[in-house]
Write an enzyme that holds these catalytic residues in place. Structure first.
Site, PDB file in Angstrom:
ATOM      1  CE  LYS A   1      -0.414   0.066   5.044  1.00 11.83           C
ATOM      2  NZ  LYS A   1      -1.313   0.223   6.172  1.00 11.83           N
TER       3      LYS A   1
ATOM      4  CE1 TYR B   1      12.439  32.494  -0.770  1.00 12.34           C
ATOM      5  CE2 TYR B   1      12.515  30.097  -0.538  1.00 12.34           C
ATOM      6  CZ  TYR B   1      12.295  31.236  -1.317  1.00 12.34           C
ATOM      7  OH  TYR B   1      11.938  31.099  -2.631  1.00 12.34           O
TER       8      TYR B   1
END
Length: 839
Positions: free
Chosen positions: A506, A734
């Protein structure tokens, strides 16, 4: 043996006849054929059968598998000769088959290979050591191939099974043999010696691999030295003190001449100086009072050690220093793995363009034939160089191999293979060289197919690989299929006889890629697969996965698709039960009843029926004959946490009671399962009929002891895009979050939070590995890139950067992020290219 197809005759060399083999391996013959068949091929893996005529299958028995289970299927596919420890009841009536019964089929395989080896008087080099065996073997084959016909172990065939299969590849025209021998526990090297019977020995080095099976390094060296009993010369590095000491003490090797190399004064080939540059190493050494010098095109110490073994052997064989130096300058990079990755036009490409011998071609074509994600299979194949065989016979055998493996198309590159174009009956195109192919090929003709690149290095197939690749993103997630298979077999070895295994694929197989992992699990004969949603299962079915698939979250809109693609839903509530039953009655699938899996809530309180629901559940199911309970299962809440072991045992007992009630109401077998990866290790008495293997398959253990037994599957890597020198006082990234308190060197790497690198990894919390050194991630992690502090680290642009892998475990990354490895893996973006490799 002559095999006739149209106007072409292929000659396959008969090694032994059945009566000879029976005598060699001391076998009792049962249900024997009248004729005395000739044997050309040995088979130990039923999945790899191609040409059945002259094939002898050894039904090997191990703790993990039993080859006798596959005899009936092999018989249906045309195999008629078997070495067995017993004749299975279901095949005893096959009077046209040969069964050679022995006490131990692995012993018989090795005895037969040893008898075949005794027919040859050519020099045979046996190579062992903790590291470098395969590279030394491949380099020696490259160095000697210009003037000798060399036979060698395919890839890294150095196991108890791989060694006899390698020796079986010897043929009368061979002039030199190179076989590597690996060892994981005491007793194995003596068995290798009897098969290889080396005349020259090469001991590469000693390391920590498999230390757990030996009391100390001395015992491990002593064991490895058993390979060299009877050799005429032993080559090793005199600077490895442990090896030198054990050789000196070894009574078996007393009197065996040693060709040593190193800085040690008594070395036969004594190092004087080693000068390393960015792309090469220059070595100066003394030999027989002469000063010799050569360059190798590698700067690392491991390559130097491997090259020195090769230099020593070539001097021993009498090659002139000028010839050695000329050939050593062009030593190739040895890639020991096949890579599978996405390609253009909905294709996949397998890159194995590093060697061109027939043995490695067989291995690569086997791998190609197992790929079912596309309807068409194509091979791009170069001339097979320096085989020493008649080209018509060689390419005839190649044609038969491709036909047997159902390869649809061949694109041949090279003058020799082009001359043999008429040998191939499939769709075909031929080009004289790689340049012509790249100029003339129409890439649109490649569509929805698996493409194998298999060529000699001089044909530069890496140029073709580059053109066919779909994604150019420099950040990749490498998936080691060998490691995944190892982990699967490790957990299998923990299971009681008859217990089945369900593998979790999965969430894109925990980020590793659904089809590719499912394909490997299907090949290794896992019993069940599990996906989270129906669309994952549908994709597997469309890609050719035929094994049973359970769907854990069957949504209402997906029920029709589940029936159409024979997917089996988890039923966890009365609502889901009624919805699915209505769809079954409405759609009326051809194969009734359809399988369902009943989920029980034993204390985790997520999904599932509670114990008070069972009477109503069984009553409703009794009125639903269109459905059959394939399994009943539950989920442990804290199997990995010893603090909650009492609760876990309570869950197990609740499940045992509930499962028994459901099974008692059914008139057919129903599997029961509750254990996950952690449970397999910690609660072996609760294996029931099946276990569910999840994160353990991907190399994450429940504790340190288990972690030592597992192999890392996933490596997230990128490269250095740019290096910058930042003066004190400047900031990085940043919000100016990183302040340079002093002059620093930084690197920009192309991986960011859009690739799945968590922003918490920035601002000095996380590290990446650059050339063996940890470098902190500084400043904020950006969407597509981040910055690392390279101050004091030797590195250049385009150098490799490891986010997690062997040296930088994913468990450490998860710990830094305050999460679990599951989340780290599943967060890796689909835009990160997955590269699957198999050694």
């Amino acid at each position: 043996m002559l095999s006739l197809r149209k106007d072409i005759i292929f000659v396959q060399t008969i090694r032994f006849h059945i009566t000879e083999i029976a005598a060699v391996i001391h076998a009792r013959r049962e249900t024997c054929r009248i004729d005395d068949a000739g044997i050309t091929t040995l088979l130990t893996d039923s999945r790899n059968v191609s040409i059945t005529e002259g094939c002898l299958f050894f039904a090997l028995v191990s703790a993990r598998n039993d080859g006798h289970k596959y005899i009936e299927d092999l018989y249906r596919r045309g195999v008629r000769h078997f070495v067995v420890q017993y004749v299975p009841e279901r095949v005893k009536d096959h009077t046209d088959a040969d069964f050679l019964v022995v006490d131990n089929t692995l012993d018989a395989l090795q005895q037969l290979a040893a008898a075949y080896r005794r027919r040859f008087t050519i020099p045979v080099v046996g190579i062992t050591g903790s590291n470098g065996k395969t590279i030394v073997k491949e380099w020696l084959a490259y160095l000697l191939a210009e003037d000798r016909k060399v036979v060698k172990s395919p890839k890294s065939y150095n196991s108890q099974i791989g060694v006899p299969l390698s020796v079986w590849e010897m043929s009368p025209g061979d002039e030199f043999a190179l076989f590597e021998a690996g060892m994981s526990q005491p007793g194995e090297m003596e068995r290798h010696r009897k098969v290889i019977q080396p005349t020259i020995g090469v001991f590469t080095n000693i390391g920590a691999a498999h230390d757990e099976h030996f009391t100390n390094a001395a015992q491990k060296i002593e064991e490895k030295l058993k390979l060299f009993e009877g050799v005429q010369t032993l080559i090793y590095c005199a600077d490895h003190e442990y090896i030198a000491q054990q050789v000196a003490k070894n009574k078996i090797l007393n009197g065996v001449p040693a060709f040593t190399w190193g800085y040690a004064p008594a070395s036969v080939l004594r190092l004087i100086s080693v000068v390393t540059q960015s792309n090469k190493t220059t070595v100066e050494a003394s030999y027989r009072h002469d000063t010799l010098r050569l360059d190798i095109p590698f700067p690392d110490k491991a390559s130097l050690e491997n090259a020195m073994h090769c230099w020593a052997l070539m001097l021993l064989l009498g090659y002139s220093q000028s010839v050695i130096a000329q050939r050593m300058k062009t030593l190739p990079v040895i890639e020991m793995r096949m890579e599978l990755k996405e390609a253009i036009n909905h294709c996949s490409v397998i890159n194995d363009s590093y060697s061109s011998d027939y043995n490695s071609l067989q291995i690569a074509v086997d791998f190609l034939s197992r790929q079912q994600q596309h309807p068409k299979k194509t091979i791009i194949l170069s001339d097979i160089l320096q085989s020493g065989r008649d080209e018509r016979n060689l390419y005839g055998e190649v044609a038969r191999l491709l036909e047997a493996k159902k390869i649809n198309r061949i694109i041949g590159i090279g003058h020799v293979i082009s001359r043999q174009a008429g040998t191939f009956t499939m769709e075909k195109t031929f080009y004289p060289d790689t340049g012509t192919f790249l100029r003339e090929v129409d890439l649109s003709t490649f569509y929805d197919e698996t493409i194998l690149l298999k060529g000699a290095r001089v044909f530069a197939f890496e140029k073709i690989d580059k053109v066919l690749q779909q994604k150019a993103h420099e950040t990749v997630l490498e998936i080691n299929l060998n490691a995944l298979a190892h982990n699967l077999n490790y957990f299998r070895s923990k299971l009681a006889p008859g217990v089945r295994l369900m593998a979790m694929v999965k969430a894109f197989s925990y980020g590793s890629g659904s089809y590719e992992i499912a394909s490997l699990l299907q090949f290794h004969q896992a019993d069940y697969l599990t996906v989270a949603y129906a669309d994952e299962g549908v994709a597997l079915r469309k890609a050719g996965i035929a094994m049973p698939v359970m769907v854990m979250n069957p949504e209402m809109q997906s029920l029709d698709a589940m029936l159409r693609y024979k997917l089996e839903p988890e039923i966890y509530s009365f609502r889901v039960l009624q919805l699915f039953h209505e769809r079954v009655k409405h759609q009326a699938p051809a194969q009734l009843p359809v399988n369902i899996h009943i989920k029980l809530d034993t204390g985790m309180h997520r999904l599932g029926f509670e114990e008070k629901d069972l009477l109503q559940l069984l009553q409703e199911l009794s009125n639903m004959p269109q459905m059959r309970i394939a399994s009943v299962f539950s989920h442990l809440a804290a199997a990995d946490n010893a603090q909650f072991d009492d609760f876990t045992r309570q869950q197990i007992e609740t499940f045992r009671r509930m499962a028994a009630q459901i099974k008692a109401a059914c008139r057919y077998p129903v599997y029961s399962h509750i254990l996950n990866s952690a449970g397999i290790a910690r609660f072996p008495d609760a294996q029931f009929d099946m276990v569910r293997l999840g994160i353990g398959l991907y190399g994450i253990g429940v504790d340190q002891e288990e972690q030592k037994q597992l192999q890392n599957v996933s490596t997230l890597k990128t490269v250095i895009s740019q290096i910058k020198h930042i003066p004190a006082g400047d900031t990085v990234g940043y919000n100016r979050n990183h302040f340079a308190g002093h002059n620093i060197t930084i690197a920009v790497i192309p991986i960011g939070y859009a690739d799945g690198l968590n922003r918490k990894f920035g601002n000095g919390r996380g590290n990446v590995m650059v050339n063996g050194t940890l470098a902190p991630v500084i400043g904020n992690v950006c969407m597509d890139m981040c910055m690392i502090d390279l101050t004091g680290v030797e590195a250049k642009e385009n150098d490799e950067v490891i986010v997690f892998g062997d040296q930088q475990p994913i468990t450490r990354v998860a710990e830094i992020l305050g999460t679990i490895p599951y989340e780290v893996l599943t967060n890796i973006s689909r835009r990160v290219k997955r590269v699957y490799f198999q050694e």
